[in-house]
Design an enzyme around this catalytic site. Structure first.
Site, PDB file in Angstrom:
ATOM      1  N   HIS A 175       1.838  40.068  34.767  1.00  0.00           N
ATOM      2  CA  HIS A 175       2.837  39.894  33.472  1.00  0.00           C
ATOM      3  C   HIS A 175       3.566  39.889  34.025  1.00  0.00           C
ATOM      4  O   HIS A 175       4.300  40.047  32.902  1.00  0.00           O
ATOM      5  CB  HIS A 175       2.046  41.933  33.376  1.00  0.00           C
ATOM      6  CG  HIS A 175       0.160  41.737  32.964  1.00  0.00           C
ATOM      7  ND1 HIS A 175      -0.013  42.851  34.622  1.00  0.00           N
ATOM      8  CD2 HIS A 175      -0.274  41.776  31.889  1.00  0.00           C
ATOM      9  CE1 HIS A 175      -0.897  42.172  34.138  1.00  0.00           C
ATOM     10  NE2 HIS A 175      -2.074  41.624  32.996  1.00  0.00           N
ATOM     11  N   SER A 200      -7.752  31.435  35.527  1.00  0.00           N
ATOM     12  CA  SER A 200      -6.922  30.321  34.530  1.00  0.00           C
ATOM     13  C   SER A 200      -5.096  29.949  34.789  1.00  0.00           C
ATOM     14  O   SER A 200      -5.234  31.083  36.096  1.00  0.00           O
ATOM     15  CB  SER A 200      -6.438  31.033  32.727  1.00  0.00           C
ATOM     16  OG  SER A 200      -5.795  31.929  33.046  1.00  0.00           O
TER      17      SER A 200
END
Ligand code: GLN
Ligand code: ZN
Length: 752
Positions: free
Chosen positions: A693, A432
């Protein structure tokens, strides 16, 4: 007598979520948040009013484990100066420089708890005022409350010891925990149900914290101490059987034991011993974590078999665990077909089932004929529906012989290398690219019918074009289309497969204010039409480089859904495997030479008990292999897993026989990679070289260093270079320079 172990707290229309987010956003005051919480509690108690108790302290503003840590003043040093809600939410979400406590999965559910941090330096101090306040609240509304509290062994096992000796810390913790109970015991006739799901792992539980205290003597001692305080003590285990620990609990002075007969069938083996004791059995006979209507006839049969050991007056009907893992109610659900909806039962409906079951169990069956007949009719419709019994699909699974790739990896690899002609240390990404607000708006507009198909497709294609152009411009070797058409990696596939249903409001708390709406697998699964071919082939048409097809694997689709309970999970997974195989077949026919089959939730499905791991590993592995068996030797199969703790399962990972696996290592260091070297892992690996993250942009030097460190563990021929997960949560401003630096770092190493 009947009761539950807790009710979902997020609210019928996610009122708690909204109230929390408004409070965090500074748009409302503590008082308003507390009012919403109080209203929710009252509403949820009202639903439980016909049971023997209403649950108290199952409610939480964020998480129950955090509540207990806070009630014991087990606060990490970095938050010591903070108190009240500020301190509480700081632990959950971070505060200034103080990073939040970790979060991790509550056993094998999709609920995440906040991991307590315990240290030698802590001085614990009990404060039961919040619990007492909720108790009084329930009393003042006229209910009979039962306090839900996490047991000390479970709490300790799930905590992280920051420094100090386990035994010493436990001693201090125990003192505060007993003090907490002492404070509660000033209430009259109080009943406390202690949740000890850790007991369902048996004595083999490997939590290092527990080792020093996890023995019969300590367990007996603590529960006897608690029982001395003049309260009715129930200890409940769930999610599996707990036979070994039940034996210990039977020796204590507690009042009752809660056992899960849905996920712990073996608990039946404890009934004989239980019968001899004078303890009350809280029999978990209504599934607290799945959404299917109970088959009351078979529940009554189960209760009768329990009753053949234990007299009725010592059996309390119960949910198998807290209903926290269920959506609120199916009332008002408008997206699911009526027939399928009739098969479902969410939290509110489970309470109704318990009530009917209770009456039928105690009374004369004939008095409940109508309710039982109605229930039997629905179960019969479910059983015989063509939706749940598609012979064509069943036969296909039975007759399928293509269960693994037909050429050994080493030989495949040669063909692939020849065909793909990639440089050494090939670069790629996990799939993605950033999900921008515009992209989300585009999908939503299309869903709502605000824009037509052509406009939607143009929007998606433009995004793909940008992704491809960017990747080409920086020189990535294996490209992805960016997944702009996907909301979620499971939902996207579920929506296109037969056998899946989607609700409009079946939200379940995942953590804090975050909720998920898992797909519902109600019937036999089949792929009717290609799911990704158009997007991937369009993306491939824009570049001469390899475009990676992107699929979600069968085990992950299974583990992130509510799965039908009328056939084994394995059988459901086999059906999904063939649907994915069909997609792979079409992708390779359309000229796609690399296909990634994501298995982000492979590890999540591991059973709690060691004795069941082999069986799960076998079928999960077989399903992944079946889904990819159709790939020709030359087609390169990738997989991706979002975690780094591979030590226990590395052999299984290798046996998946994926040509390339990309994994998360950026946050955990290369220590964990050593296991690949140790076992002589032969397939190719892409250990994430930077952490996606965090918004931080890694520079060229640090990525270079990371790659060099990888090269010390694995030979360059075996390595791929990629970030450690998909980039959908990041912003383009972060992704662009990060990936550019990644490619530059690789180039520098190739040239050196
Ligand atoms: N291909 C998916 C993505 O990049 C994988 C996500 C995941 O592993 N959770 O978003
Ligand atoms: Zn991932």
């Amino acid at each position: 007598m009947s009761n539950i172990l807790g009710f979902p707290r997020i609210g019928k229309n996610r009122e708690l979520k909204k109230a929390l987010e408004s409070f965090w956003g500074g748009k409302s005051k503590e008082k308003e948040l507390e009012q919403v919480a109080q209203d929710l509690r009252a509403k949820h108690w009202e639903l439980q009013k016909d049971l023997d108790f209403v649950c108290v302290n199952d409610f939480s503003l964020y998480d129950n484990v955090l509540d207990l840590a806070y009630a014991l003043d087990a606060k990490p040093k970095r938050f010591k100066g903070l108190s009240g809600l500020e301190g509480y939410f700081a632990m959950a979400r971070g505060y200034k420089d103080g990073v939040a406590c970790e979060m991790t999965k509550w056993f094998n559910t999709n609920y995440h708890y906040v991991v307590p941090e315990l240290s030698n330096e802590d001085t614990y101090k009990a404060d039961a005022s919040k619990i007492i306040q909720q108790y009084q609240e329930a009393l003042s509304l006229g209910y009979t409350p039962k306090i839900q509290l996490i047991g000390i062994f479970t709490f300790f096992a799930l905590s992280k010891i920051i420094d100090g000796e386990e035994k010493e810390i436990f001693k201090k913790l125990k003192k505060a925990y007993l003090e907490l109970i002492e404070q509660i015991s000033i209430l009259n006739n109080v009943v406390i149900e202690f949740s000890e799901p850790i007991f369902a792992k048996g004595f083999n539980e490997k939590s290092p914290n527990l080792q020093c205290v996890y023995n019969s003597d300590t367990i007996e001692y603590i529960y006897n101490e608690i029982s001395k305080k003049g309260i009715k003590v129930i200890v409940s285990t769930f999610f599996e059987h707990s036979c070994e620990l039940t034996e210990v609990l039977l020796k204590t002075d507690i009042y009752g034991i809660g056992l899960d007969f849905i996920y712990g069938e073996k608990n039946k083996q404890s009934l004989k011993a239980l019968a001899k004791s004078n303890k009350v059995l809280y029999a978990g006979v209504i599934d607290g974590r799945n959404i299917w209507i109970a088959d009351l006839e078979s529940k009554l049969a189960l209760l009768d078999s329990i009753n053949s050991f234990i007299p009725k007056e010592r059996i309390v009907l119960s949910s198998s665990c807290s209903l926290l893992h269920l959506p609120f109610s199916k009332e008002g659900e408008d997206k699911i077909e009526d027939e399928i909806l009739s098969w479902l039962s969410f939290a509110k409906e489970k309470i109704e089932e318990l009530k009917t079951l209770e009456l039928a169990f105690r009374g004369e069956k004939k008095d409940f004929k109508k309710a039982l007949e109605e229930n039997a009719k629905i179960n019969c419709s479910r059983k015989n529906s063509t939706k749940t019994n598609n012979q064509k699909i069943r036969n296909r699974v039975k007759q399928n012989t293509l269960k693994q790739r037909n050429m050994p990896f080493k030989e495949r690899l040669k063909l692939q290398k020849n065909f793909l002609n990639l440089p050494i240390l090939p670069t790629t990404t996990i799939g993605s690219f950033p999900q921008t607000p515009e992209l989300r708006a585009l999908r939503l507009d299309y869903k709502k019918g605000n824009i037509d198909k052509a406009t939607y497709e143009k929007g998606i294609k433009d995004y793909i074009k940008d992704c491809v152009a960017f990747q080409e411009s920086i020189g990535i070797d294996v490209l992805v289309h960016g997944e702009p058409e996907r909301n979620d990696m499971v939902e996207y596939f579920g929506e296109q497969l037969e056998g899946f249903a989607f609700s409009s409001n079946a939200w379940v708390q995942s953590y804090g204010s975050r909720c998920v709406k898992p797909p519902i697998i109600y019937g036999d699964v089949e792929r009717k039409n290609p799911m990704t071919i158009d997007w991937i082939t369009f993306a491939q048409s824009l570049t001469k480089k390899a475009m990676k097809g992107m699929l979600t694997g069968p085990v992950t689709i299974l583990n992130w859904s509510f799965v039908r309970d009328d056939i084994p999970r394995k059988a459901v997974c086999e059906q999904i495997s063939l649907a994915i195989a069909d997609e792979i077949n079409d992708l390779q026919k359309a000229g796609i030479s690399i296909i990634q089959v994501d298995e982000a939730a492979f590890k999540e499905g591991y059973p709690l008990r060691e004795e069941n791991i082999k069986e799960y590993e076998k079928w999960a592995l077989d399903c992944f292999k079946t889904s990819t068996a159709i790939a020709s030797p030359q087609t390169q199969i990738h997989t991706h897993m979002c975690y780094s703790d591979f030590n226990d399962i590395i052999k299984t990972i290798e046996a998946l026989d994926a040509d390339v696996i990309s994994i998360e290592t950026a946050r955990s260091g290369n220590e964990l990679l050593k296991v690949f070297k140790k076992i002589g892992y032969t397939h190719e690996v892409g250990p994430g070289v930077y952490d996606i993250h965090s918004p931080r942009i890694p520079n060229i030097e640090e990525i270079q260093k990371q790659i060099q460190a990888l090269l010390e563990v694995l030979p360059k021929e075996q390595l791929w270079i990629n970030p450690d997960c998909g980039l959908k949560t990041r912003k383009w401003e972060e992704v662009k320079p990060s990936l550019k630096n990644m490619v530059e770092a690789v180039k520098a190493i190739r040239n050196s």
